[in-house]
Write a protein that holds these residues in place. Structure first.
Motif, mmCIF file in Angstrom:
data_model
loop_
_atom_site.group_PDB
_atom_site.id
_atom_site.type_symbol
_atom_site.label_atom_id
_atom_site.label_comp_id
_atom_site.label_asym_id
_atom_site.label_seq_id
_atom_site.Cartn_x
_atom_site.Cartn_y
_atom_site.Cartn_z
ATOM 1 N N TYR A 190 6.778 2.738 2.438
ATOM 2 C CA TYR A 190 7.593 1.972 3.376
ATOM 3 C C TYR A 190 7.436 0.474 3.153
ATOM 4 C CZ TYR A 190 7.803 6.464 5.716
ATOM 5 O OH TYR A 190 8.002 7.778 5.992
ATOM 6 N N THR A 191 6.184 0.052 3.012
ATOM 7 C CA THR A 191 5.963 -1.382 2.820
ATOM 8 C C THR A 191 6.529 -1.827 1.474
ATOM 9 O OG1 THR A 191 3.755 -0.774 2.101
ATOM 10 C CG2 THR A 191 3.984 -1.594 4.328
ATOM 11 N N ILE B 257 -0.880 -7.737 6.193
ATOM 12 C CA ILE B 257 0.179 -6.931 6.797
ATOM 13 C C ILE B 257 -0.417 -6.011 7.863
ATOM 14 C CG2 ILE B 257 1.713 -6.946 4.815
ATOM 15 C CD1 ILE B 257 0.646 -4.147 4.169
ATOM 16 N N ASP B 258 0.422 -5.668 8.808
ATOM 17 C CA ASP B 258 0.005 -4.764 9.872
ATOM 18 C C ASP B 258 1.192 -3.868 10.207
ATOM 19 O OD1 ASP B 258 -1.098 -3.529 12.030
ATOM 20 O OD2 ASP B 258 -0.734 -5.195 13.413
ATOM 21 N N PRO B 259 1.506 -2.920 9.306
ATOM 22 C CA PRO B 259 2.732 -2.150 9.495
ATOM 23 C C PRO B 259 2.645 -1.214 10.693
ATOM 24 C CG PRO B 259 1.656 -1.603 7.419
ATOM 25 C CD PRO B 259 0.725 -2.470 8.171
ATOM 26 N N GLU B 260 3.743 -1.052 11.328
ATOM 27 C CA GLU B 260 3.792 -0.162 12.477
ATOM 28 C C GLU B 260 5.228 0.320 12.636
ATOM 29 O OE1 GLU B 260 2.955 -1.134 16.933
ATOM 30 O OE2 GLU B 260 1.073 -1.248 15.820
ATOM 31 N N VAL B 261 5.377 1.535 13.132
ATOM 32 C CA VAL B 261 6.719 2.060 13.386
ATOM 33 C C VAL B 261 7.049 1.859 14.861
ATOM 34 C CG1 VAL B 261 8.158 4.106 13.404
ATOM 35 C CG2 VAL B 261 6.541 3.742 11.555
ATOM 36 N N PRO C 93 0.777 -1.248 0.000
ATOM 37 C CA PRO C 93 0.000 0.000 0.000
ATOM 38 C C PRO C 93 0.807 1.296 0.000
ATOM 39 C CG PRO C 93 -0.037 -1.000 2.169
ATOM 40 C CD PRO C 93 0.664 -1.962 1.279
ATOM 41 N N ASP C 94 1.973 1.341 0.627
ATOM 42 C CA ASP C 94 2.664 2.630 0.673
ATOM 43 C C ASP C 94 4.164 2.475 0.506
ATOM 44 O OD1 ASP C 94 3.540 1.637 3.061
ATOM 45 O OD2 ASP C 94 3.326 3.523 4.153
ATOM 46 N N LEU D 154 6.796 -4.653 9.266
ATOM 47 C CA LEU D 154 5.719 -4.979 8.338
ATOM 48 C C LEU D 154 4.640 -5.843 8.981
ATOM 49 C CD1 LEU D 154 4.940 -4.508 5.418
ATOM 50 C CD2 LEU D 154 6.179 -6.551 4.795
ATOM 51 N N SER E 156 -5.042 -12.125 0.872
ATOM 52 C CA SER E 156 -5.589 -10.979 1.590
ATOM 53 C C SER E 156 -4.504 -10.028 2.100
ATOM 54 C CB SER E 156 -6.438 -11.450 2.771
ATOM 55 O OG SER E 156 -5.601 -12.065 3.734
ATOM 56 N N LEU E 157 -3.269 -10.285 1.710
ATOM 57 C CA LEU E 157 -2.143 -9.432 2.102
ATOM 58 C C LEU E 157 -2.193 -9.075 3.595
ATOM 59 C CD1 LEU E 157 0.239 -8.141 0.496
ATOM 60 C CD2 LEU E 157 -1.031 -6.019 0.525
ATOM 61 N N PRO F 66 3.462 6.573 7.596
ATOM 62 C CA PRO F 66 3.334 5.168 7.224
ATOM 63 C C PRO F 66 1.877 4.721 7.202
ATOM 64 C CG PRO F 66 4.965 5.459 8.948
ATOM 65 C CD PRO F 66 4.258 6.758 8.801
ATOM 66 N N TRP F 67 1.580 3.895 6.244
ATOM 67 C CA TRP F 67 0.243 3.312 6.125
ATOM 68 C C TRP F 67 0.029 2.328 7.263
ATOM 69 C CZ3 TRP F 67 -1.652 -1.632 5.591
ATOM 70 C CH2 TRP F 67 -2.923 -1.791 5.026
ATOM 71 N N THR F 68 -1.168 2.328 7.835
ATOM 72 C CA THR F 68 -1.455 1.332 8.867
ATOM 73 C C THR F 68 -2.686 0.537 8.479
ATOM 74 O OG1 THR F 68 -2.786 2.934 10.065
ATOM 75 C CG2 THR F 68 -0.490 2.709 10.749
ATOM 76 N N ALA F 69 -2.869 -0.565 9.196
ATOM 77 C CA ALA F 69 -3.972 -1.463 8.861
ATOM 78 C C ALA F 69 -5.306 -0.728 8.918
ATOM 79 C CB ALA F 69 -3.982 -2.663 9.801
ATOM 80 N N LEU G 160 12.617 -2.461 8.679
ATOM 81 C CA LEU G 160 13.297 -1.482 7.832
ATOM 82 C C LEU G 160 13.704 -0.309 8.706
ATOM 83 C CD1 LEU G 160 13.854 -0.437 4.869
ATOM 84 C CD2 LEU G 160 11.577 0.500 4.932
ATOM 85 N N GLY H 230 -4.535 -3.432 -0.040
ATOM 86 C CA GLY H 230 -3.630 -2.604 -0.816
ATOM 87 C C GLY H 230 -4.300 -1.515 -1.612
ATOM 88 N N GLY I 50 -6.836 -4.218 4.370
ATOM 89 C CA GLY I 50 -5.470 -4.349 3.892
ATOM 90 C C GLY I 50 -5.301 -5.076 2.573
ATOM 91 N N HIS J 66 10.592 0.586 10.853
ATOM 92 C CA HIS J 66 9.282 0.268 10.300
ATOM 93 C C HIS J 66 9.157 -1.243 10.228
ATOM 94 C CE1 HIS J 66 6.169 -0.121 7.158
ATOM 95 N NE2 HIS J 66 5.716 0.986 7.682
#
Lengths: 109, 379
Positions: free
Chosen positions: A34-35, B291-295, A31-32, B336, B288-289, A97-100, B322, A108, A106, B334
Motif C-alpha cells: 500500500y505504501t 511514516i505512520d500508515p493507517e486505514v 515497507p509494503d 500514509l 528515518s522514513l 497494511p503495514w503499520t508503524a 489512497l 522499511g 519504520g 489508506h
C-alpha cells in the motif's frame, strides 16, 4: 544565456525528474504494497505532470500543447484508477497494511 | 402475525404480510408464527424481492430449491424492502401488491403434494431510511436474525433502490455479514440496467459533438477529408456508445455550470497535489522514513456515481491518501502519514467535489470529522 522562458522549462523538467526519482526511491524504501502504491502512483503523477508541462511549454504552438494537456488529463484519470485497482485487489486478497508497530522504527525493513 | 414484530415493520399488521398457511407445517411447531420460540429443525431461506423481470423465475427457483435441495429448507421467507420515508406511501402499496403476487406464485409452484415448506412474505423497512446497500444489508440481517435465517437467495435483477445498481455491493456485504449467499440461476432477458441506459437525442448530439471535436483536435487539420471521416467516426461512436456513456438526459445549463465549476476545481486540486507531493517527497527522502500508515473509513456526503468516482480519484491523486475501496459512499482509505489523515478527515476535497457537482451551497457542509463519520479507524 538562459532566458526566463528557458529557465521556466528547465525548472519544470528538473521538478519532473526530481519527483520521478522520489517515486523510485519511495518504491524501494516503503515497507509494503500500500505504501509503495502511494509512492509509485502519486509522486509519479506529479513527475510525469511536470515533464509534460515542460514539453507543452517547449512546443509552445497551440496544437501539440493541447495534446500534451490532454495527455496530462488522461494521466490524472488513469493513474489513480490503476493505483486503486491494485490496492483494492490487495485488500480483497486480505493483505494487511503495514503499520508503524510492525516495523519498529519504520526504516522499511 | 408474529412475523412483523421487528422494529422495521409496518405497524398495520393485518394486511402487510400475507402468509400461506395450510401446507405451512414445518416439523416441530408453528415456525411460521413464532420463529423465536419454535425449535429449529432445518434451514430457512431468505429471498429479498423487488419488482424485476426475473422475479417470477427466482420465486420458482427458490421454491424448487427449498423442496428438492439436499439440505432442504423448512421455510422460504420472501421479504420486500420498501421505505415510505423515501418513496412515499405509493411504494409501500405496490410492494404489498408485489408480495401478494409472490405468495400466489409460490403457492402455485409448491403444488398440492409437496412436502411441507413454509412460505412467508414480509414487508420490511417501511419506517426506515434506506439509501445505501449497507442499509439494506442491515435491514435484511435484522430480519434474518429475528427469524433465524442464514441463507440468502438473490434475484439477479433485485434492485430495490431503482436508480443505482445495488446488487453487487449488496451481495458482497451480505457475504461479509456471514450469510451464505446464492444468486438465483435464472434466465435474464435483455439487460438494461447498470451499464446500458435509455438515451435520447440530446445525449447523441453531445456524445457525437465531443467525439467529433476530439477527432479534429487530435487530427489537427480541418481539411475536407478529416471533416468527413470525423463526422462518420463521431456518428458511429455516438451510436454504439450512446446508451453506455451517458447517465441521463442532457441538461445544458447544469452541464455548463458543472464544467465551469470543474475548471475552478482543477487548479485547487493541482495545488493540493503539489503541496501534498512535496510533503511526501520529504517523507520519502527523510533518512528515518517517518511514516505512520493507517486505514481510515468514512462515509462521504456525495450522492451520484460520478461524484463518488471524482472524489475517490481525487483522494488517490492527492499523495498520502489512497482509496482502497468504495462501497456506495463508504470510503476505505489508506493514509500514509498523520498529516494526510488530518487533511482527509478535514474534508477539503469532499467539499470541493460537492461544490463541483451541487454548487456552492452544498460545499459548506461539514467534513467527515465534524460529522462524526470518521469512526472505524483500523490499524
Amino acid at each position: 544565456m538562459v532566458t526566463l522562458y528557458e529557465g521556466a522549462v528547465l525548472a519544470l523538467l528538473a521538478g519532473g525528474v526530481f519527483f520521478g526519482v522520489v517515486a523510485a526511491v519511495g518504491l524501494l524504501r516503503m515497507p509494503d504494497l500500500y505504501t509503495r502504491a502511494h509512492a509509485a502512483s502519486k509522486a509519479d503523477t506529479l513527475g510525469a505532470g511536470l515533464s509534460l508541462a515542460a514539453a507543452a511549454a517547449v512546443l509552445a504552438s497551440s496544437l501539440p500543447t493541447i495534446k500534451a494537456v490532454l495527455l496530462l488529463v488522461f494521466l490524472f484519470l488513469t493513474n489513480p484508477t490503476a493505483a486503486h485497482a491494485i490496492s483494492r485487489a490487495a485488500a480483497d486478497q486480505g493483505i494487511e497494511p503495514w503499520t508503524a508497530e510492525d516495523g519498529g522504527g519504520g526504516d522499511g525493513k | 402475525m408474529a412475523l412483523i414484530r421487528t422494529q422495521y415493520s409496518y405497524h398495520d399488521n393485518s394486511d402487510c404480510c400475507s402468509q400461506l398457511s395450510g401446507r405451512v407445517r414445518p416439523v416441530g411447531g408453528p415456525v411460521a408464527h413464532d420463529c423465536g420460540v419454535a425449535t429449529v429443525t432445518g434451514e430457512r431461506l431468505l429471498v429479498p424481492v423487488s419488482e424485476s423481470p426475473t422475479l417470477r423465475n427466482t420465486v420458482a427457483y427458490a421454491v424448487r430449491n427449498a423442496v428438492e435441495a439436499e439440505d432442504r429448507y423448512d421455510a422460504v421467507h420472501f421479504v420486500c424492502p420498501a421505505s415510505r420515508r423515501i418513496a412515499g406511501e405509493g411504494s409501500v402499496e405496490s410492494a404489498r401488491e408485489l408480495l401478494e403476487r409472490v405468495a400466489v406464485w409460490a403457492a402455485e409452484d409448491l403444488g398440492a403434494d409437496d412436502p411441507e415448506v413454509g412460505v412467508e412474505t414480509a414487508l420490511i423497512g417501511v419506517d426506515t431510511y434506506l439509501f445505501s446497500p449497507s442499509d439494506y444489508v442491515e435491514l435484511l440481517a435484522d430480519y434474518a436474525t429475528d427469524n433465524d435465517i442464514d441463507s440468502v437467495l438473490l434475484d439477479p435483477e433485485f434492485n430495490p433502490g431503482e436508480n443505482t445498481p445495488l446488487l453487487p455491493p449488496l451481495e458482497s456485504e451480505l457475504e461479509r455479514t456471514g450469510f451464505s449467499v446464492e444468486m438465483a440461476p435464472v434466465e435474464r432477458g435483455t439487460r438494461r440496467g447498470r451499464l446500458v441506459r435509455r438515451a435520447g437525442l440530446g445525449q447523441f448530439v453531445l456524445l457525437a459533438g465531443l467525439s467529433y471535436g476530439f477527432y479534429l483536435l487530435i487530427g489537427g487539420s480541418l481539411a475536407a477529408f478529416d471533416l468527413v471521416t470525423g463526422a462518420m467516426s463521431a456518428g458511429i461512436v455516438a451510436t454504439v456508445l450512446l446508451r453506455v456513456s451517458t447517465t441521463g438526459p442532457v441538461q445544458p445549463r447544469k452541464l455548463v455550470a458543472r464544467i465551469v465549476r470543474m475548471l475552478v476545481y482543477t487548479p485547487y486540486l493541482l495545488y493540493e497535489i503539489v503541496v501534498a507531493n512535496v510533503a511526501i517527497a520529504y517523507v520519502v527522502l527523510h533518512p528515518s522514513l517517518p511514516i505512520d500508515p493507517e486505514v481510515v473509513e468514512f462515509d462521504a456526503v456525495v450522492w451520484s456515481e460520478l461524484s463518488v468516482m471524482t472524489l475517490a480519484n481525487s483522494i488517490t491523486l492527492t499523495p498520502g491518501t489512497l482509496t482502497i475501496d468504495v462501497n456506495s459512499r463508504h470510503f476505505v482509505v489508506h493514509t500514509l502519514t498523520e498529516g494526510s489523515r488530518e487533511d482527509l478527515l478535514e474534508g477539503g476535497l469532499e467539499r470541493a467535489v460537492r461544490f463541483v457537482f451541487y454548487g456552492r451551497a452544498a460545499a459548506r457542509g461539514p467534513g467527515p470529522r465534524e460529522r462524526g463519520d470518521d469512526g472505524g479507524e483500523e490499524t
